[in-house]
Enzyme design. Structure first.
Site, PDB file in Angstrom:
ATOM      1  N   HIS A 108      -0.517  30.385 -40.824  1.00  0.00           N
ATOM      2  CA  HIS A 108       0.465  31.552 -40.800  1.00  0.00           C
ATOM      3  C   HIS A 108       1.077  31.370 -39.582  1.00  0.00           C
ATOM      4  O   HIS A 108       0.170  31.165 -38.327  1.00  0.00           O
ATOM      5  CB  HIS A 108      -0.419  32.823 -41.142  1.00  0.00           C
ATOM      6  CG  HIS A 108       0.359  33.998 -41.047  1.00  0.00           C
ATOM      7  ND1 HIS A 108       0.966  34.233 -42.101  1.00  0.00           N
ATOM      8  CD2 HIS A 108       0.515  34.895 -39.987  1.00  0.00           C
ATOM      9  CE1 HIS A 108       1.682  35.574 -41.676  1.00  0.00           C
ATOM     10  NE2 HIS A 108       1.260  35.817 -40.675  1.00  0.00           N
ATOM     11  N   GLU A 178       2.538  24.534 -34.672  1.00  0.00           N
ATOM     12  CA  GLU A 178       1.797  24.382 -36.036  1.00  0.00           C
ATOM     13  C   GLU A 178       1.779  22.923 -36.219  1.00  0.00           C
ATOM     14  O   GLU A 178       0.639  22.298 -36.971  1.00  0.00           O
ATOM     15  CB  GLU A 178       2.668  24.971 -37.081  1.00  0.00           C
ATOM     16  CG  GLU A 178       2.799  26.616 -37.091  1.00  0.00           C
ATOM     17  CD  GLU A 178       3.737  27.280 -38.062  1.00  0.00           C
ATOM     18  OE1 GLU A 178       3.646  26.628 -39.331  1.00  0.00           O
ATOM     19  OE2 GLU A 178       4.553  28.101 -37.898  1.00  0.00           O
TER      20      GLU A 178
END
Ligand code: GRF
Length: 231
Positions: A108, A178
């Site tokens: 997320h 990420e």
């Protein structure tokens, strides 16, 4: 033997790509299968390009039971042992969650438990972070349960919010991290699964790093790698 992994993705699949690019022969995991709810997901192209199996399981207009049964059958047909959600916008059916306890991760693009839940995806997340005045954001990797963005946190990495940030600037800064954090988290989980152990808690960085925006991409990657090594 590498843990046999499936990646679920609804979008472009840049995180899928980082998981594929990070693989090494006989490494902790291998992506055997890509599942999408959308025929036109860029992630499917990336999967095909890498010579992996891809399967579309549509969700629209179907019952939960049907989707759950097809998903479980597909995972079982490919002998999947771990699942990585990478921009998958659907809730994972309860039966799948229960069949893969502590074997499903999601990424997320904000520091959960803030800025998560239903409707918090893509630019909505980064807009909410900027509107809140938070000085820090960053990706969270968490175990998946039957609610959006609620499972136990597995790893996080702070990324500064800069004064003139637009949502796209922040999204890009978080996404770069990420791409480093997810493959290393996948390694961390799958090494433990391969050894029949629980993964050790992730050794998150200290406050000095958390408040600095001065690190290059390569330095950040190195810091994240070392944090996993300490874990
Ligand atoms: C990422 O920002 C991820 O955190 C979120 O969805 C986005 C997927 O991007 N869950 P991509 O499809 O991997 O490029």
């Amino acid at each position: 033997m590498s843990v046999r992994a499936a990646v679920f993705a609804s979008g472009g699949g840049s995180n899928l790509q980082s998981l594929l690019d990070h693989e090494v022969p006989d490494g902790p995991y291998r992506v055997e299968l890509i599942i999408s709810d959308r025929e036109d997901a860029g992630a499917l192209e990336r999967g095909r390009g890498a010579g992996r199996e891809v399967v579309v399981i549509s969700v629209m207009g179907r019952s939960k039971e049907e989707v759950e049964a097809e998903t479980l059958e597909t995972l079982s047909a490919h002998a999947i042992e771990a699942i990585f959600l990478a921009g998958y916008l659907r809730l994972i059916p309860g039966g799948v969650v229960r069949s893969f306890p502590r074997r499903i991760l999601n990424i997320h693009p904000a520091l959960l438990p803030s800025f998560g839940g239903k409707g918090m995806w893509g630019h909505h997340v980064h807009e909410a972070v900027l509107n809140s005045g938070a000085k820090m954001s960053g990706p969270t990797i968490h175990y998946v349960d039957e609610e959006y963005d609620r499972g136990t946190i597995f790893a996080q990495w702070p990324v500064p919010v800069l004064p003139d940030d637009e949502p796209d600037d922040l999204a890009a800064r978080v996404l770069r991290v990420e791409h480093v954090l997810y493959p290393l988290a996948a390694d961390h989980l799958c090494r433990a699964l391969g050894a029949g152990e629980e993964p050790a808690p992730f050794a998150a960085p200290g406050g000095a790093f958390a408040t600095s925006g001065e690190f290059s991409a390569a330095e950040t990657a190195d810091l994240i790698r070392r944090a996993f090594e300490r874990s």
